[in-house]
Design a protein around this motif. Sequence first.
Motif, PDB file in Angstrom:
ATOM      1  N   ILE A 193      -5.925   1.514   0.662  1.00 24.79           N
ATOM      2  CA  ILE A 193      -4.841   1.120   1.562  1.00 24.79           C
ATOM      3  C   ILE A 193      -4.819  -0.389   1.739  1.00 24.79           C
ATOM      4  CG2 ILE A 193      -6.234   1.477   3.653  1.00 24.79           C
ATOM      5  CD1 ILE A 193      -2.433   2.085   3.235  1.00 24.79           C
ATOM      6  N   GLU A 194      -5.977  -1.007   1.753  1.00 27.48           N
ATOM      7  CA  GLU A 194      -6.047  -2.463   1.876  1.00 27.48           C
ATOM      8  C   GLU A 194      -5.403  -3.137   0.674  1.00 27.48           C
ATOM      9  OE1 GLU A 194      -9.592  -5.743   2.595  1.00 27.48           O
ATOM     10  OE2 GLU A 194      -9.827  -3.696   3.348  1.00 27.48           O
ATOM     11  N   ALA A 195      -5.708  -2.658  -0.522  1.00 34.74           N
ATOM     12  CA  ALA A 195      -5.133  -3.236  -1.737  1.00 34.74           C
ATOM     13  C   ALA A 195      -3.622  -3.001  -1.795  1.00 34.74           C
ATOM     14  CB  ALA A 195      -5.809  -2.632  -2.966  1.00 34.74           C
ATOM     15  N   GLN A 196      -3.188  -1.835  -1.339  1.00 36.12           N
ATOM     16  CA  GLN A 196      -1.756  -1.526  -1.378  1.00 36.12           C
ATOM     17  C   GLN A 196      -0.971  -2.411  -0.417  1.00 36.12           C
ATOM     18  OE1 GLN A 196      -1.861   2.632  -0.457  1.00 36.12           O
ATOM     19  NE2 GLN A 196      -2.958   3.125  -2.343  1.00 36.12           N
ATOM     20  N   GLN A 223      -1.117   3.945 -12.186  1.00 39.09           N
ATOM     21  CA  GLN A 223      -0.497   4.211 -13.484  1.00 39.09           C
ATOM     22  C   GLN A 223       0.728   3.341 -13.728  1.00 39.09           C
ATOM     23  OE1 GLN A 223       0.262   8.433 -13.510  1.00 39.09           O
ATOM     24  NE2 GLN A 223      -1.861   8.967 -13.928  1.00 39.09           N
ATOM     25  N   THR A 224       1.460   3.022 -12.659  1.00 38.07           N
ATOM     26  CA  THR A 224       2.692   2.236 -12.805  1.00 38.07           C
ATOM     27  C   THR A 224       2.467   0.746 -12.593  1.00 38.07           C
ATOM     28  OG1 THR A 224       3.265   2.586 -10.472  1.00 38.07           O
ATOM     29  CG2 THR A 224       4.098   4.193 -12.074  1.00 38.07           C
ATOM     30  N   GLY A 225       1.244   0.358 -12.234  1.00 37.81           N
ATOM     31  CA  GLY A 225       0.952  -1.061 -12.059  1.00 37.81           C
ATOM     32  C   GLY A 225       1.168  -1.569 -10.645  1.00 37.81           C
ATOM     33  N   GLY A 226       1.684  -0.750  -9.761  1.00 39.61           N
ATOM     34  CA  GLY A 226       1.858  -1.153  -8.366  1.00 39.61           C
ATOM     35  C   GLY A 226       2.876  -2.256  -8.166  1.00 39.61           C
ATOM     36  N   ASN A 227       3.936  -2.268  -8.988  1.00 36.76           N
ATOM     37  CA  ASN A 227       4.936  -3.330  -8.904  1.00 36.76           C
ATOM     38  C   ASN A 227       6.246  -2.876  -8.273  1.00 36.76           C
ATOM     39  OD1 ASN A 227       3.323  -5.357 -10.169  1.00 36.76           O
ATOM     40  ND2 ASN A 227       3.712  -4.355 -12.143  1.00 36.76           N
ATOM     41  N   ASN A 228       6.262  -1.677  -7.760  1.00 38.60           N
ATOM     42  CA  ASN A 228       7.468  -1.136  -7.141  1.00 38.60           C
ATOM     43  C   ASN A 228       7.271  -1.100  -5.629  1.00 38.60           C
ATOM     44  OD1 ASN A 228       9.261   0.947  -5.980  1.00 38.60           O
ATOM     45  ND2 ASN A 228       9.953   1.190  -8.104  1.00 38.60           N
ATOM     46  N   ALA A 229       8.029  -1.942  -4.908  1.00 42.08           N
ATOM     47  CA  ALA A 229       7.851  -2.053  -3.470  1.00 42.08           C
ATOM     48  C   ALA A 229       8.154  -0.740  -2.756  1.00 42.08           C
ATOM     49  CB  ALA A 229       8.731  -3.172  -2.915  1.00 42.08           C
ATOM     50  N   GLU A 230       9.187  -0.021  -3.179  1.00 35.85           N
ATOM     51  CA  GLU A 230       9.536   1.232  -2.524  1.00 35.85           C
ATOM     52  C   GLU A 230       8.431   2.277  -2.691  1.00 35.85           C
ATOM     53  OE1 GLU A 230      13.322   2.650  -3.757  1.00 35.85           O
ATOM     54  OE2 GLU A 230      14.428   0.935  -2.937  1.00 35.85           O
ATOM     55  N   GLN A 231       7.859   2.336  -3.898  1.00 36.03           N
ATOM     56  CA  GLN A 231       6.775   3.274  -4.137  1.00 36.03           C
ATOM     57  C   GLN A 231       5.552   2.911  -3.294  1.00 36.03           C
ATOM     58  OE1 GLN A 231       5.394   3.344  -8.194  1.00 36.03           O
ATOM     59  NE2 GLN A 231       4.337   5.311  -7.969  1.00 36.03           N
ATOM     60  N   LEU A 281      -1.865  -5.359   0.690  1.00 36.74           N
ATOM     61  CA  LEU A 281      -1.898  -6.723   0.182  1.00 36.74           C
ATOM     62  C   LEU A 281      -0.895  -6.901  -0.953  1.00 36.74           C
ATOM     63  CD1 LEU A 281      -3.231  -9.469   0.414  1.00 36.74           C
ATOM     64  CD2 LEU A 281      -4.975  -8.705  -1.209  1.00 36.74           C
ATOM     65  N   ARG A 282      -0.840  -5.932  -1.858  1.00 36.37           N
ATOM     66  CA  ARG A 282       0.124  -6.008  -2.961  1.00 36.37           C
ATOM     67  C   ARG A 282       1.556  -5.966  -2.443  1.00 36.37           C
ATOM     68  NH1 ARG A 282       2.040  -8.450  -6.854  1.00 36.37           N
ATOM     69  NH2 ARG A 282       3.154  -7.239  -8.445  1.00 36.37           N
ATOM     70  N   LEU A 283       1.770  -5.194  -1.378  1.00 36.74           N
ATOM     71  CA  LEU A 283       3.108  -5.098  -0.799  1.00 36.74           C
ATOM     72  C   LEU A 283       3.542  -6.452  -0.234  1.00 36.74           C
ATOM     73  CD1 LEU A 283       5.307  -2.992  -0.377  1.00 36.74           C
ATOM     74  CD2 LEU A 283       4.263  -2.413   1.811  1.00 36.74           C
ATOM     75  N   THR A 284       2.630  -7.162   0.433  1.00 36.31           N
ATOM     76  CA  THR A 284       2.982  -8.487   0.961  1.00 36.31           C
ATOM     77  C   THR A 284       3.303  -9.443  -0.179  1.00 36.31           C
ATOM     78  OG1 THR A 284       0.668  -9.262   0.993  1.00 36.31           O
ATOM     79  CG2 THR A 284       1.500  -8.163   2.975  1.00 36.31           C
ATOM     80  N   GLN A 285       2.603  -9.319  -1.303  1.00 38.74           N
ATOM     81  CA  GLN A 285       2.871 -10.191  -2.454  1.00 38.74           C
ATOM     82  C   GLN A 285       4.266  -9.929  -3.033  1.00 38.74           C
ATOM     83  OE1 GLN A 285      -0.455  -9.141  -4.919  1.00 38.74           O
ATOM     84  NE2 GLN A 285      -1.894 -10.481  -3.841  1.00 38.74           N
ATOM     85  N   LEU A 286       4.634  -8.671  -3.113  1.00 36.00           N
ATOM     86  CA  LEU A 286       5.964  -8.338  -3.632  1.00 36.00           C
ATOM     87  C   LEU A 286       7.053  -8.839  -2.687  1.00 36.00           C
ATOM     88  CD1 LEU A 286       5.435  -4.689  -4.968  1.00 36.00           C
ATOM     89  CD2 LEU A 286       5.642  -6.797  -6.298  1.00 36.00           C
ATOM     90  N   TYR A 287       6.830  -8.711  -1.377  1.00 33.51           N
ATOM     91  CA  TYR A 287       7.809  -9.215  -0.417  1.00 33.51           C
ATOM     92  C   TYR A 287       7.915 -10.738  -0.498  1.00 33.51           C
ATOM     93  CZ  TYR A 287       7.997  -4.609   1.820  1.00 33.51           C
ATOM     94  OH  TYR A 287       8.194  -3.278   2.079  1.00 33.51           O
ATOM     95  N   GLU A 288       6.782 -11.395  -0.747  1.00 37.23           N
ATOM     96  CA  GLU A 288       6.811 -12.852  -0.880  1.00 37.23           C
ATOM     97  C   GLU A 288       7.633 -13.257  -2.102  1.00 37.23           C
ATOM     98  OE1 GLU A 288       3.740 -16.671  -0.854  1.00 37.23           O
ATOM     99  OE2 GLU A 288       2.993 -14.665  -1.335  1.00 37.23           O
ATOM    100  N   GLU A 289       7.450 -12.517  -3.206  1.00 31.40           N
ATOM    101  CA  GLU A 289       8.233 -12.807  -4.408  1.00 31.40           C
ATOM    102  C   GLU A 289       9.727 -12.614  -4.153  1.00 31.40           C
ATOM    103  OE1 GLU A 289       6.689 -10.244  -7.400  1.00 31.40           O
ATOM    104  OE2 GLU A 289       4.670 -11.142  -7.361  1.00 31.40           O
ATOM    105  N   GLN A 290      10.056 -11.649  -3.305  1.00 25.89           N
ATOM    106  CA  GLN A 290      11.452 -11.363  -2.975  1.00 25.89           C
ATOM    107  C   GLN A 290      11.960 -12.231  -1.824  1.00 25.89           C
ATOM    108  OE1 GLN A 290      11.400  -7.184  -2.011  1.00 25.89           O
ATOM    109  NE2 GLN A 290      10.682  -6.566  -4.040  1.00 25.89           N
ATOM    110  N   ARG A 340       6.194   3.969   0.347  1.00 23.74           N
ATOM    111  CA  ARG A 340       6.013   5.409   0.545  1.00 23.74           C
ATOM    112  C   ARG A 340       4.538   5.758   0.619  1.00 23.74           C
ATOM    113  NH1 ARG A 340      10.383   5.745  -3.165  1.00 23.74           N
ATOM    114  NH2 ARG A 340       8.917   6.080  -4.887  1.00 23.74           N
ATOM    115  N   THR A 341       3.736   5.112  -0.221  1.00 19.25           N
ATOM    116  CA  THR A 341       2.302   5.420  -0.248  1.00 19.25           C
ATOM    117  C   THR A 341       1.605   4.958   1.025  1.00 19.25           C
ATOM    118  OG1 THR A 341       2.294   5.219  -2.660  1.00 19.25           O
ATOM    119  CG2 THR A 341       0.168   5.148  -1.552  1.00 19.25           C
ATOM    120  N   VAL A 342       1.858   3.719   1.457  1.00 18.63           N
ATOM    121  CA  VAL A 342       1.177   3.222   2.651  1.00 18.63           C
ATOM    122  C   VAL A 342       1.638   3.984   3.896  1.00 18.63           C
ATOM    123  CG1 VAL A 342       0.793   0.937   1.669  1.00 18.63           C
ATOM    124  CG2 VAL A 342       2.834   1.348   3.064  1.00 18.63           C
TER     125      VAL A 342
END
Length: 386
Positions: free
Chosen positions: A297-300, A257-265, A302-311, A268-270
Amino acid sequence: MITALLADDESHALSLLELLLHQTGDVKVIGRCGNGIEAIAEIARLKPDVAFLDIEMPGMNGLEVAERLGSAACDTQVVFVTAYDRYAVSAFENDALDYLLKPLEVDRLNRTVGRVKRAVARRKSESPEPASTSAIAADNPPAGLQVQLLGEIQVSVEGKGRLKWRTSKEKELFAYLAVHYGSRIHRDVLLDELWPDEHYQKAKVYLHTCVSYLRRDFRQMGMEDAVIYEDEKYSLAPQLERSDYREFVAAAAGLLQTGGNNAEQLERTVNLYSGRLFRSEDYQWADDEIRHTEAAIEAQLLRLTQLYEEQRDYGRMIAAGRRLLQHSPYNEEAYRTLMKAYAGSGKHDEVYRVYEEMERRLDELQIQASDMTLSLYEGLRVRKRG
């Protein structure tokens, strides 16, 4: 004198039981039925102290009648009458005051009548619990109740320890009802899913046995009415639906629902994920749930690594990438992520080690790395030389 209703599809069996009960001098038979459906209606109308139910009856057997009576909080005691051997019938004791084996024995019948008399006297002497108190007890779970489905299947209550499953099928029935939280599962669906190769009548006996085990075990953990039965459908009590799996699914839905763009969220999920759903079990009916959970969990990750890369947070990117590889050791994208993370942190020797690790894994599948992966690796090597 106690009142009794008899249910058996064989009229001569009804007559013999009625005669033997009359001879005890303690029982008045106020109703006779030839099937379970009629027995339900007559018990509601006559309200006998005890119902003697044959287990094998067409349409609705004695086990199902007992379940309906239990769900309706009926005061009628149940005694099963059956040709099953003692080993099989012992599983039914939880939902019945007693059982009688065919052919009937007078001494055994007399002992049963004695048990019924004591149970009826005890019930009449006890004051009923206020409805409000019962409702509160039903809504509030025991303190420290935990239901785990991710990884190993475990149920524990603080101060009472962990529930020990009596049989693998009891455990599987609980797992099925828990993973389908919020749903009322028809009896026949459970029979098809858990006992697909068994005869229908025998499978119903197995189901009832498992339900009995669950109710008894959760009662010992401080929970009444753990399994709810209504309209031939089963479900768990609401407090037992609060599992780690349900929490993970809810959190994953929130990410969508939120787009999965919040690293902290995402973190918490993973962190809610503690292992593959039903990790040590091979439940074919759970294939879809397992696949969806694994994909989530795989998608989450992977998305988390992308956000960390951006940061440019390469340390956390490496940790998330390693966790992704543990989860999915043949995922090329996970290896590409790790190579980029190590290169970004200046650990170029690790880039080479990750590439070698990937080659070994892919060799196991007798496949080669994709052009995308090869191009990335060559580019990182050039960057190192530069």
